[in-house]
Scaffold this active site. Structure first.
Site, PDB file in Angstrom:
ATOM      1  CG  ASP A 200      19.825  37.716  82.142  1.00  0.00           C
ATOM      2  OD1 ASP A 200      20.303  37.872  83.285  1.00  0.00           O
ATOM      3  OD2 ASP A 200      19.683  36.608  81.608  1.00  0.00           O
TER       4      ASP A 200
ATOM      5  CG  ASP B 216      21.751  32.085  89.409  1.00  0.00           C
ATOM      6  OD1 ASP B 216      22.798  32.670  89.072  1.00  0.00           O
ATOM      7  OD2 ASP B 216      20.668  32.234  88.808  1.00  0.00           O
TER       8      ASP B 216
ATOM      9  CB  CYS C 127      24.185  37.353  83.435  1.00  0.00           C
ATOM     10  SG  CYS C 127      23.436  37.006  81.833  1.00  0.00           S
TER      11      CYS C 127
ATOM     12  CG  HIS D  27      24.793  35.967  72.640  1.00  0.00           C
ATOM     13  ND1 HIS D  27      25.647  35.916  73.724  1.00  0.00           N
ATOM     14  CD2 HIS D  27      23.618  35.436  73.064  1.00  0.00           C
ATOM     15  CE1 HIS D  27      25.013  35.379  74.754  1.00  0.00           C
ATOM     16  NE2 HIS D  27      23.780  35.084  74.377  1.00  0.00           N
TER      17      HIS D  27
END
Length: 423
Positions: free
Chosen positions: A287, A350, A289, A238
């Site tokens: 994504d 965010d 991030c 990950h």
């Protein structure tokens, strides 16, 4: 040497559109989701391409809009953030790090106010909690230490908030027999705990042999057959865990325990060819991030390769990923119209994604190492951000000020000072 290079836009070339995903007639749930994401990103790129006839020096980082969005979060959070009540030091860090990358000024009044709040998150028995009166936890401890190091650029009082004596005792209570760290007393054990503990200890000069014993063995066992790192031995590789793994080994001075070529291959293959951003795992969606969680691994790997090479003058003009493609994805697809950055088109803004999109953007802009300082900037030259130190994900100034402040202090339980040779 400081070489600024403004690069052409990748997505305006005709050949770019041939990079879209082809399921070869085998439709699956995964391929359908990928196609939907690429369709939304295609609209962003096509809209941008048409705007080139009207505007010059684009894409543009909407710096002032992002600053405004971030500053509001230091004073007031909407009810949508109620679910992050146990992550409030993280919100402080995400906002403050974003502001330092954008080179925004933080007033002494703001700094003291945030430092006071973080002091109320510090547990009397050591470490920081997600909010006042909550349970001390390694994740908000890492975030609080990083936030206070940023505020140390404004006032030394922020750094004095950290109780090093109780912090060391807290970390030792969380240490396990196999070299890992629990996230909190009675909590889960994974590679995040090792990184959060070591980063906090290194920045505050409380790292010693007792604290790190066996940690490199646990981290090494987390590297998978794919090349990335898992949260725990035997699990799936990950992006976030891979960053924690290689950063932890760097802090430990044991990067030889990592199969670097395997990690490089896995991480490079996580960059999506059409979108330009990174995915977190194999066959997952892009994504924003992961612009940092994956992108931030490359300068660390480069540093290791330069150290291990026989030629002390080894350097490179680029990281080993497509820096321009990542910058285009962030600037064209991840900027919210009202400020802040996002995961992917259609997602809400965010502070988390704002922080890590900007962190990935600055990694893609700055190639630092040895005598080389090269800047590759897509779009307007004013898009250039302050550089980040990738192991801690703090500005270089924040790391240096913390090092100077805590470096002269004795270890809280011994007379030995921290060994900083490995970082």
């Amino acid at each position: 040497m400081n070489d600024v290079e403004v690069r052409p836009i990748r997505c305006v070339s005709d050949s770019f559109w041939n990079l879209q995903y082809d399921n070869e007639g085998n439709e699956t749930h995964t391929s359908t989701e990928q196609k939907q994401v690429e369709d939304s990103i295609q609209k962003c790129y096509k809209s941008f391409k048409s705007s080139l006839n009207v505007y010059s020096d684009v894409p543009l980082l909407e710096r002032e809009s992002h600053k405004s969005f971030l500053r509001k979060g230091l004073k007031h959070l909407s009810s949508s953030y109620e679910c992050l009540d146990a992550s409030r030091p993280w919100i402080c860090y995400w906002i403050l790090h974003s502001l330092e990358l954008l080179e925004a000024t933080i007033s002494e009044e703001e700094a003291l106010s945030v430092a006071d709040f973080l002091s109320r998150c510090q547990d009397p028995e050591g470490g920081f909690a997600g909010g006042p009166g909550q349970l001390a936890h390694l994740a908000p401890t890492y975030a609080a230490v990083n936030a206070l190091c940023i505020l140390g650029n404004v006032t030394e009082k922020a750094l004095d908030v950290i109780n090093r004596e109780t912090l060391f005792k807290f970390l030792m209570r969380l240490k396990t027999k196999d070299g890992a760290f629990l996230m909190h007393e009675g909590g889960e054990e994974d590679i995040r705990g090792v990184y959060c503990a070591l980063s906090s200890a290194r920045l505050t000069n409380i790292m010693n042999k007792e604290l790190v014993e066996g940690a490199e063995d646990f981290v090494a066992r987390c590297q998978t057959y794919e090349g990335g790192f898992a949260g725990y031995p035997g699990m799936e590789a990950h992006g976030g865990y891979s960053f924690c793994g290689i950063a932890a080994l760097t802090l430990l001075g044991h990067t030889e325990r990592c199969d670097l070529k395997s990690l490089l291959r896995w991480t490079a293959n996580r960059q999506t060819k059409f979108e330009g951003g990174f995915q977190g795992r194999t066959n997952k969606l892009v994504d924003g991030c992961y612009s940092f969680w994956q992108g931030g691994v490359f300068p660390i790997m480069h540093m290791i390769m330069c150290t291990e090479d026989d030629d002390p003058n080894l350097s490179a003009n680029r990281w080993l990923f497509d820096q321009e493609a990542l910058q285009e994805y962030i600037l064209i697809c991840c900027q919210h119209v009202f400020g802040g950055l996002i995961d992917k088109p259609g997602k809400p803004r965010d502070y988390y994604h704002t922080c890590y999109c900007l962190s990935g953007l600055t990694v893609a802009q700055h190639v630092l190492g040895g005598n080389l300082s090269k800047e590759i900037v897509v779009g307007n030259p004013a898009n250039k951000l302050r550089a980040t130190q990738p192991v801690f994900n703090l500005s270089i100034d924040s790391v240096m000020i913390a090092s100077q402040h805590f470096g002269a202090m004795q270890h809280p339980t011994s007379s030995s000072k921290m060994d900083t040779s490995s970082s």
